[in-house]
Design an enzyme around this catalytic site. Structure first.
Site, short mmCIF file in Angstrom:
data_model
loop_
_atom_site.label_atom_id
_atom_site.label_comp_id
_atom_site.label_asym_id
_atom_site.label_seq_id
_atom_site.Cartn_x
_atom_site.Cartn_y
_atom_site.Cartn_z
N VAL A 213 0.83 -1.21 0.00
CA VAL A 213 0.00 0.00 0.00
C VAL A 213 0.87 1.26 0.00
O VAL A 213 0.67 2.17 -0.82
CB VAL A 213 -0.96 -0.02 1.22
CG1 VAL A 213 -1.63 1.33 1.43
CG2 VAL A 213 -2.02 -1.11 1.02
N ARG B 222 1.43 -14.28 1.06
CA ARG B 222 0.97 -14.14 2.45
C ARG B 222 -0.43 -14.75 2.60
O ARG B 222 -1.31 -14.48 1.82
CB ARG B 222 0.92 -12.66 2.86
CG ARG B 222 2.30 -12.07 3.06
CD ARG B 222 2.22 -10.61 3.38
NE ARG B 222 1.66 -9.84 2.30
CZ ARG B 222 1.33 -8.55 2.39
NH1 ARG B 222 1.50 -7.91 3.53
NH2 ARG B 222 0.84 -7.91 1.36
N THR C 209 -2.02 -4.85 9.28
CA THR C 209 -2.98 -5.15 10.35
C THR C 209 -3.43 -6.61 10.19
O THR C 209 -4.53 -6.89 9.75
CB THR C 209 -4.20 -4.20 10.28
OG1 THR C 209 -4.66 -4.10 8.93
CG2 THR C 209 -3.89 -2.83 10.81
N ASP D 91 10.08 3.05 6.90
CA ASP D 91 9.72 1.65 7.10
C ASP D 91 10.72 1.03 8.07
O ASP D 91 11.91 1.34 8.02
CB ASP D 91 9.73 0.89 5.76
CG ASP D 91 8.91 -0.38 5.83
OD1 ASP D 91 7.89 -0.47 5.14
OD2 ASP D 91 9.28 -1.29 6.60
N THR E 224 -6.29 -1.26 7.18
CA THR E 224 -7.64 -1.79 7.39
C THR E 224 -7.83 -2.11 8.87
O THR E 224 -7.02 -2.83 9.47
CB THR E 224 -7.84 -3.07 6.56
OG1 THR E 224 -7.52 -2.77 5.21
CG2 THR E 224 -9.27 -3.58 6.66
N CYS F 225 -6.13 -9.75 3.07
CA CYS F 225 -7.32 -8.89 3.15
C CYS F 225 -8.57 -9.73 3.36
O CYS F 225 -9.11 -9.77 4.46
CB CYS F 225 -7.45 -8.04 1.89
SG CYS F 225 -6.19 -6.78 1.77
N1 LIG Z 1 -1.95 -5.14 -0.04
C1 LIG Z 1 -3.15 -4.77 -0.43
O1 LIG Z 1 -3.52 -5.01 -1.57
C2 LIG Z 1 -4.06 -4.02 0.49
C3 LIG Z 1 -5.24 -3.50 -0.05
C4 LIG Z 1 -6.06 -2.76 0.76
C5 LIG Z 1 -5.74 -2.56 2.10
N2 LIG Z 1 -4.60 -3.09 2.62
C6 LIG Z 1 -4.30 -2.82 4.03
O2 LIG Z 1 -3.25 -1.86 4.08
C7 LIG Z 1 -2.39 -2.11 5.20
C8 LIG Z 1 -0.97 -2.33 4.72
O3 LIG Z 1 -0.96 -3.50 3.92
P1 LIG Z 1 0.26 -3.88 2.98
O4 LIG Z 1 -0.24 -4.97 2.09
O5 LIG Z 1 0.88 -2.67 2.39
O6 LIG Z 1 1.27 -4.51 4.05
P2 LIG Z 1 2.81 -4.80 3.79
O7 LIG Z 1 3.18 -5.82 4.79
O8 LIG Z 1 3.08 -5.05 2.35
O9 LIG Z 1 3.51 -3.42 4.14
C9 LIG Z 1 3.53 -2.88 5.40
C10 LIG Z 1 4.90 -2.27 5.63
O10 LIG Z 1 4.87 -1.68 6.92
C11 LIG Z 1 6.12 -1.91 7.53
N3 LIG Z 1 5.95 -1.79 8.97
C12 LIG Z 1 5.51 -2.70 9.86
N4 LIG Z 1 5.44 -2.16 11.09
C13 LIG Z 1 5.85 -0.89 10.96
C14 LIG Z 1 5.99 0.18 11.88
N5 LIG Z 1 5.69 0.04 13.15
N6 LIG Z 1 6.45 1.36 11.40
C15 LIG Z 1 6.76 1.50 10.08
N7 LIG Z 1 6.64 0.53 9.18
C16 LIG Z 1 6.18 -0.65 9.61
C17 LIG Z 1 6.54 -3.28 7.05
O11 LIG Z 1 7.94 -3.45 7.12
C18 LIG Z 1 6.03 -3.28 5.62
O12 LIG Z 1 7.00 -2.85 4.70
C19 LIG Z 1 -3.01 -3.31 5.91
O13 LIG Z 1 -3.89 -2.85 6.89
C20 LIG Z 1 -3.79 -4.01 4.81
O14 LIG Z 1 -4.85 -4.78 5.32
C21 LIG Z 1 -3.75 -3.80 1.84
#
Ligand SMILES: NC(=O)c1ccc[n+]([C@@H]2O[C@H](COP(=O)([O-])OP(=O)(O)OC[C@H]3O[C@@H](n4cnc5c(N)ncnc54)[C@H](O)[C@@H]3O)[C@@H](O)[C@H]2O)c1
Length: 439
Positions: free
Chosen positions: A28, A345, A99, A47, A134, A274
């Site tokens: 995201v 994942r 999350t 990050d 989310t 998700c």
């Molecule tokens: N991937 C999708 O397609 C998608 C779509 C809609 C919503 N979401 C939601 O968006 C959010 C992020 O999802 P994502 O897929 O990008 O996750 P991701 O795991 O790909 O990325 C999250 C990033 O956050 C970093 N991180 C973890 N803890 C941290 C902290 N305390 N401080 C700073 N960085 C930190 C991780 O190293 C990672 O690079 C989630 O809530 C997910 O449910 C994801």
């Protein structure tokens, strides 16, 4: 105070004056950073994963749909750190941390809580904080904002603004991309909703949908994914029934879909971070207010049982063909949680591998979207990276509907196997007369 926030609104119109901090640069956060930079915003990304920051600095993408060129571009328009203090220069901070759920299927809010604490330590008067991760309805106001206030000693809506804007991207989708998906925006006040909406309107072509309050926006996101999960579970359940009745589910779907108000979903594995996860956020909140989520929990159970149902049917096909299951070698094609993406994942294919492994069936996997070096060694997956000279398998499970598998074709897939073998096509990609089972 109103005057200062109005100045912020003006700065947003002059994007170069506004600096946006992005916390969490995953699926995201990274595309979001790129979109901001492409629209002339200054970005500071943070990050905790040092490897990701190092890759960004070398103009290397770690997400398949993001090119190295785009990463190069954000390096020019942004700065990226694994040290949080740099975020203090930002006017707007957007949180995109994961999350997931715990082993007991409860929300795991540690990344959200940890990042809120850090933001609290650097938050300045007139800053704007937006959560994109989310969450369940109420989480931003009940969990995150109190942390921001406690650690910053600033007051919401007086000193700083806060809102929630869910990310709605669909991995692997070439049509619905970040800037052409309507952005749902909410704030804890009309002022914050308007300021946050004004910022996103600079980068989102599709437009903005403002909700009445933050918990409405939070609820809308979990509902989208819960609805999808429940719908798929219904089709999964009936596909098991139709199989017992010797009815082809895809034929039923084709017929039913001729009705104008039929909702078309296909059976399959429901994985990923998700759809497989978010319904549990809603279940958690429902429990907090004394409600049971029977339909959602029932649907989750059905979807989670599918890997075992598939394995049992796959194994049964061997006895139907009088093949003994002892010492069998199986090829699983597709490892990812869905088609045409590299994300494994919460992939339910891993459950299939574990089940067959326990039955002492030897499993090799092939997925051109996943490279061996990116696989966690703890998973103990025997992954092959090319299909040259492979033969002698007793069976194949085509687990994921990657387009490339259609290009490879069923004839070639059959050539990987012994003459008497079993082919199970979970996503119904091939004509059923060439395979031994499907959903
Ligand atoms: N991937 C999708 O397609 C998608 C779509 C809609 C919503 N979401 C939601 O968006 C959010 C992020 O999802 P994502 O897929 O990008 O996750 P991701 O795991 O790909 O990325 C999250 C990033 O956050 C970093 N991180 C973890 N803890 C941290 C902290 N305390 N401080 C700073 N960085 C930190 C991780 O190293 C990672 O690079 C989630 O809530 C997910 O449910 C994801």
């Amino acid at each position: 105070m109103t005057h200062i926030f109005l100045k912020k609104l003006n700065n947003l119109i002059d994007t170069k004056k506004c600096s946006v901090g992005i916390i969490g640069l995953g699926y995201v956060g990274l595309p979001l950073s790129i979109l901001f930079v492409k629209n002339n915003f200054k970005i500071i990304g943070f990050d905790v994963d040092k490897k990701k920051i190092a890759k960004i600095k070398k103009n290397q993408s770690y997400i398949e749909r993001i090119s190295n060129n785009d990463v190069g571009l954000i390096n020019k328009g942004g700065q990226f750190y694994s040290n949080f203090s740099n975020i203090s220069k930002c006017d707007i901070i957007i949180i995109c941390v994961p999350t997931p759920i715990t082993k007991n299927k409860k929300p795991f809010l540690k990344p959200l809580i940890e990042s809120s604490k850090l933001i609290g330590t650097i938050l300045k008067k007139n800053d704007v904080v937006v959560y994109e991760s989310t969450v369940y309805p109420g989480c931003t106001e009940e969990v995150c904002i109190p942390i921001l206030e406690k650690f910053s000693k600033l007051k919401l809506d007086l000193d700083f603004l806060c809102g929630y804007s869910p990310e709605r991207i669909n991995p692997g989708d070439k049509i619905n991309k970040l800037s052409n998906i309507i952005k749902i925006v909410s704030g804890t006040s009309i002022k914050s909703t308007n300021i946050i909406a004004s910022m996103y309107s600079k980068i989102i072509k599709a437009g903005i949908h403002k909700t009445l309050n933050v918990k409405t926006a939070e609820a809308s996101k979990v509902l989208e994914n819960t609805q999808r999960s429940v719908n798929i579970s219904l089709i999964n359940e009936v596909s098991v029934l139709f199989n017992k009745l010797n009815i082809k589910t895809n034929e039923v779907l084709e017929a039913a879909n001729t009705k104008w108000n039929f909702n078309y979903f296909t059976p399959g594995l429901v994985g990923g971070h998700c759809i497989a996860i978010d319904p549990y956020y809603l279940v958690y909140k429902a429990k907090q207010v004394g409600l049971k989520s029977n339909l959602i929990l029932g649907s989750q159970k059905i979807n989670e049982e599918m890997p075992v149902i598939i394995c049992k049917r796959f194994m049964k096909s061997f006895s139907k063909k009088n093949i003994k299951l002892k010492k069998k070698n199986i090829l699983i094609m597709g490892l990812t949680f869905k088609e045409n993406c590299s994300d494994i994942r919460e992939s339910k294919v891993l459950d299939i591998i574990n089940y067959l492994d326990k039955k002492k069936i030897s499993v090799k996997t092939y997925d051109p979207w996943v490279s061996k070096k990116d696989l966690d060694k703890k998973l103990k997956i025997n992954h092959i990276e090319n299909l040259k000279n492979i033969s002698g398998f007793d069976g194949v499970i085509i687990a994921v509907g990657h387009d490339i598998f259609k290009k490879i074709g069923i004839k070639k897939i059959k050539s990987f196997c012994k003459k008497n073998s079993v082919i199970f096509d979970i996503k119904n990609q091939f004509n059923s007369k060439y395979v031994d089972g499907t959903l």
